[in-house]
Design an enzyme around this catalytic site. Structure first.
Site, short mmCIF file in Angstrom:
data_model
loop_
_atom_site.label_atom_id
_atom_site.label_comp_id
_atom_site.label_asym_id
_atom_site.label_seq_id
_atom_site.Cartn_x
_atom_site.Cartn_y
_atom_site.Cartn_z
N VAL A 168 -4.85 3.55 -2.31
CA VAL A 168 -5.72 2.40 -2.58
C VAL A 168 -4.97 1.37 -3.43
O VAL A 168 -5.08 0.17 -3.20
CB VAL A 168 -7.02 2.84 -3.26
N ASP A 169 -4.19 1.83 -4.39
CA ASP A 169 -3.38 0.92 -5.18
C ASP A 169 -2.39 0.15 -4.30
O ASP A 169 -2.21 -1.06 -4.45
CB ASP A 169 -2.60 1.69 -6.25
N VAL A 170 -1.74 0.86 -3.39
CA VAL A 170 -0.77 0.22 -2.51
C VAL A 170 -1.45 -0.81 -1.62
O VAL A 170 -0.96 -1.95 -1.47
CB VAL A 170 -0.02 1.27 -1.68
N GLY A 173 -2.31 -3.81 -3.65
CA GLY A 173 -1.13 -4.61 -3.92
C GLY A 173 -0.72 -5.46 -2.74
O GLY A 173 -0.33 -6.63 -2.89
#
Length: 380
Positions: A168-170, A173
């Site tokens: 989810v972070d990727v 980003g």
């Protein structure tokens, strides 16, 4: 400044951990000058996220911070805050992922900075937005859980499982990077900056594509299906003679080629399996038949046999095998310094790997001296 499609773009990076630093690293690879603002003593949280370590630095930190310069600023100190504000006023882009409202406490929010820097592209990354979800902590595992990803991921119903990387972070980003590029294009045309807001929950819901659409458009709430696909069959992992193999059969022609190679061509004409929808309806029966055949050869043997026939398949590799495959295919997955190559290939202005991940405050003196002088490129 450096050559590259984003040469001349200065990014004031007030972010830490993964989502926003991943975005700024990709932009730095494309030529942007990224100044990473870090707190005293500890710096970015990921500097402590080890083992493993390389050259005394946590590999987690090193994975998303190449091509940046590090300056240590104490925003609670008037001098540090003044330097941070001067950096923001000189920047083309500011990105931050503090708790919503914290930048405003320092006078570093979009509304205040746009007065002195009307062309500023300001990107705010949060877990759940700046409204009712502002107080919720934006950790990837939490968002995978409450955002529905774990509800469709796992070996079986009742066994929700997180993805094996902070996906989810990727994804967030990447969305932030796209938003920044779009806003820079708008500024190029109008001279005006703008505020970009990206949150982890919204990025996840968008990135769940067909699963989210199944819910919104068809009224379905999908559940855990293991390695199966809700709408395509056969599209899952089977056990070959030595290890698992994935089949991703997307149409009837591929299915006919598959069962022909398996020695069961009659399955292509079986009413239960003749079309994709019927295969999905009889997926358990199909899986039992395919499993019996696939268990007779190794995964690599099936890969060598089925791939030339146009049947999408492949063994379940570990990361060492995955990198070896990329190298055999000529994809050059490694960047100088041991990091992963930026996956974007540009024929005229390719990504460049100019700087290793900086040590904490490595460029503080240089950047503070630059901020104390009339505006010019850092280091220039």
């Amino acid at each position: 400044m450096t050559d590259g499609p984003l040469s001349g773009v200065l990014i004031a990076d007030f972010s830490r951990v993964l989502a926003a630093p991943y975005a700024t690293m990709l932009l730095a690879d494309l030529g942007a000058e990224v100044i990473k603002v870090e707190r005293p003593v500890a710096g970015d949280d990921t500097r402590a996220w080890g083992p493993p370590h390389v050259d005394g630095e946590a590999v987690y930190y090193r994975s998303v911070n190449r091509n940046k310069r590090s300056v240590v600023l104490d925003l609670g100190d008037p001098a540090g805050l003044a330097a941070g504000r001067e950096l923001a006023l000189r920047a083309d882009v500011l990105i931050e992922n503090f708790r919503p409202g914290l930048m405003a406490r320092y006078g570093l929010d979009h509304d205040k900075l746009r007065v002195g820097n009307p062309g500023l592209v300001y990107c705010s990354v949060s877990g759940f937005g700046g409204g009712a979800g502002a107080a919720l902590p934006g950790y990837d595992l939490l968002v995978q859980a409450v955002g529905g990803l774990m509800s469709v991921t796992g070996p079986a119903p009742g066994e929700p499982t997180k993805v094996g990387v902070a996906l989810v972070d990727v994804l967030t980003g990447l969305h932030a990077g796209i938003g920044i590029l779009a806003a820079l294009r708008h500024r190029e045309a109008t001279g005006e900056g703008q505020l970009i807001e990206v949150d982890l929950l919204s990025a996840l819901l968008s990135s769940m594509v067909n699963q989210s659409a199944n819910h919104l458009m068809a009224g379905l709430t999908p559940g855990i299906m293991g390695n199966r696909h809700p709408s395509v069959a056969p599209y899952e992992v089977y056990q070959a003679a030595d290890r698992p193999i994935a089949l991703a059969v997307g149409n009837d022609r591929q299915f006919a080629s598959l069962v022909g190679a398996l020695g069961a061509p009659e399955l292509a004409a079986d009413p239960r399996f003749v079309h994709n929808a019927s295969r999905v309806a009889h997926v358990d029966e199909l899986a039992a038949l395919l499993s019996a055949q696939l268990a007779t050869r190794t995964a690599d043997e099936w890969f060598e046999l089925l791939t030339p026939l146009g049947v999408p398949c492949g063994p379940v590799n570990d990361l060492a095998e995955a990198f070896a495959l990329a190298e055999r295919l000529g994809l050059e997955p490694r960047a100088p310094g041991g990091s992963v190559r930026n996956p974007i290939k540009l024929s005229a202005t390719p990504p460049a790997y100019r700087l290793p991940p900086p040590t904490l405050g490595e460029h503080t003196t240089e950047i503070l001296e630059w901020l104390a002088k009339p505006e010019s490129p850092p280091g220039g």
